[in-house]
Design a protein around this motif. Structure first.
Motif, PDB file in Angstrom:
ATOM      1  N   ARG A   1       0.839  -1.199   0.000  1.00  0.00           N
ATOM      2  CA  ARG A   1       0.000   0.000   0.000  1.00  0.00           C
ATOM      3  C   ARG A   1       0.876   1.252   0.000  1.00  0.00           C
ATOM      4  O   ARG A   1       0.614   2.224  -0.715  1.00  0.00           O
ATOM      5  CB  ARG A   1      -0.916   0.007   1.237  1.00  0.00           C
ATOM      6  CG  ARG A   1      -2.065  -0.960   1.159  1.00  0.00           C
ATOM      7  CD  ARG A   1      -2.827  -1.008   2.479  1.00  0.00           C
ATOM      8  NE  ARG A   1      -3.654   0.171   2.664  1.00  0.00           N
ATOM      9  CZ  ARG A   1      -4.897   0.288   2.220  1.00  0.00           C
ATOM     10  NH1 ARG A   1      -5.446  -0.711   1.544  1.00  0.00           N
ATOM     11  NH2 ARG A   1      -5.600   1.378   2.449  1.00  0.00           N
ATOM     12  N   ALA A   2       1.929   1.233   0.813  1.00  0.00           N
ATOM     13  CA  ALA A   2       2.847   2.368   0.862  1.00  0.00           C
ATOM     14  C   ALA A   2       3.548   2.543  -0.483  1.00  0.00           C
ATOM     15  O   ALA A   2       3.735   3.670  -0.969  1.00  0.00           O
ATOM     16  CB  ALA A   2       3.866   2.173   1.981  1.00  0.00           C
ATOM     17  N   THR A   3       3.936   1.423  -1.094  1.00  0.00           N
ATOM     18  CA  THR A   3       4.581   1.474  -2.408  1.00  0.00           C
ATOM     19  C   THR A   3       3.648   2.088  -3.439  1.00  0.00           C
ATOM     20  O   THR A   3       4.055   2.937  -4.252  1.00  0.00           O
ATOM     21  CB  THR A   3       4.992   0.064  -2.856  1.00  0.00           C
ATOM     22  OG1 THR A   3       5.969  -0.458  -1.952  1.00  0.00           O
ATOM     23  CG2 THR A   3       5.568   0.076  -4.265  1.00  0.00           C
ATOM     24  N   ALA A   4       2.382   1.673  -3.409  1.00  0.00           N
ATOM     25  CA  ALA A   4       1.403   2.218  -4.351  1.00  0.00           C
ATOM     26  C   ALA A   4       1.241   3.725  -4.159  1.00  0.00           C
ATOM     27  O   ALA A   4       1.190   4.487  -5.132  1.00  0.00           O
ATOM     28  CB  ALA A   4       0.057   1.512  -4.171  1.00  0.00           C
ATOM     29  N   ARG A   5       1.190   4.163  -2.925  1.00  0.00           N
ATOM     30  CA  ARG A   5       1.037   5.591  -2.653  1.00  0.00           C
ATOM     31  C   ARG A   5       2.264   6.382  -3.109  1.00  0.00           C
ATOM     32  O   ARG A   5       2.147   7.498  -3.637  1.00  0.00           O
ATOM     33  CB  ARG A   5       0.790   5.817  -1.168  1.00  0.00           C
ATOM     34  CG  ARG A   5      -0.592   5.351  -0.701  1.00  0.00           C
ATOM     35  CD  ARG A   5      -0.826   5.747   0.738  1.00  0.00           C
ATOM     36  NE  ARG A   5      -2.186   5.452   1.157  1.00  0.00           N
ATOM     37  CZ  ARG A   5      -2.530   4.514   2.038  1.00  0.00           C
ATOM     38  NH1 ARG A   5      -1.585   3.757   2.597  1.00  0.00           N
ATOM     39  NH2 ARG A   5      -3.788   4.315   2.366  1.00  0.00           N
ATOM     40  N   LEU A   6       3.444   5.806  -2.903  1.00  0.00           N
ATOM     41  CA  LEU A   6       4.668   6.489  -3.324  1.00  0.00           C
ATOM     42  C   LEU A   6       4.702   6.690  -4.834  1.00  0.00           C
ATOM     43  O   LEU A   6       5.050   7.776  -5.320  1.00  0.00           O
ATOM     44  CB  LEU A   6       5.893   5.681  -2.876  1.00  0.00           C
ATOM     45  CG  LEU A   6       6.284   5.781  -1.406  1.00  0.00           C
ATOM     46  CD1 LEU A   6       7.347   4.741  -1.068  1.00  0.00           C
ATOM     47  CD2 LEU A   6       6.778   7.184  -1.072  1.00  0.00           C
TER      48      LEU A   6
END
Length: 227
Positions: A91-96
């Protein structure tokens, strides 16, 4: 839910609207698409969005016009397929990488769209390619979408500009086709073939009309600078 946009003929100018539209289609969430006259915005629109920009999504008494926030809001409703992964790291990767689209890819796209001198165009093409290549290198190896086999948050955030690369930049700015067999080609093909995305696309004439307006505005600004 209701999503407000300017008339469909102008939708090629509104990739932020398309983001939210794609998400609604992908999740199969019932919605009402309302076209708003930009010069005569109805009270129902201004009530939830006094500033007046689009897209504006209305759900009950709540409304918002930030496309990135709206995509996460639609996921938080728990309806249809999730676009953000359940794993916290992913999820963090997607947001980044969604942030990379907003901060780097989109500005590079519009810089290229506005340039006309040949040398500047080549430079702008290279800059946009570099920002996209960063995403391709970070993408799931197999794909074909950014994080794997299914459409996700990053794909939806990027899709409107990916489509405009082939529909606007290829014809008017010399944007190259993806290299056959490359990870970029598989990603583009997956996005182009996605039913939820295809349901939100315009005809080629609309994109051509949008480019003509860009050129007209470019000439107007250039003339004002010379005066």
């Amino acid at each position: 839910l209701s999503i407000h946009s300017f008339p469909t003929r102008r939708s090629s100018d509104l990739p932020y609207v398309q983001r939210v539209w794609i998400a609604l289609e992908a999740k199969d969430i019932p919605y009402q698409y309302i076209e708003v006259d930009p010069l005569r915005k109805p009270a129902s629109h201004l009530e939830i969005n006094p500033a007046g920009p689009v897209p504006t999504l209305r759900h009950g008494n709540w409304g918002c016009s930030d496309s990135t926030v709206l995509l996460e809001y639609l996921d938080d409703l728990g309806l249809g397929i999730p676009l953000l992964p359940s794993d916290a790291c992913l999820r963090a990767t997607a947001r980044l990488w969604a942030d990379h689209v907003n901060r780097a890819v989109v500005p590079a796209f519009y810089t290229l769209l506005q340039f006309s001198p040949a040398d500047k165009t080549l430079e702008a093409v290279a800059t946009l390619q570099d920002e996209i290549n960063k995403m391709v290198e970070a993408a799931d190896v197999e794909g074909p979408f950014f994080l794997g086999a299914t459409l996700g948050h990053v794909d939806v955030v990027f899709a409107p500009w990916m489509l405009r690369c082939s529909r606007m930049l290829k014809k008017f700015r010399g944007w190259p086709d993806p290299e056959p067999g490359s990870r970029w080609e598989r990603w583009v093909s997956a996005v182009e073939g996605c039913e939820a995305i295809r349901a939100t696309c315009c005809g080629d004439d609309v994109y051509e009309d949008a480019f003509a307006r860009w050129r007209s505005e470019e000439r107007r600004v250039g003339k004002e600078c010379m005066e």
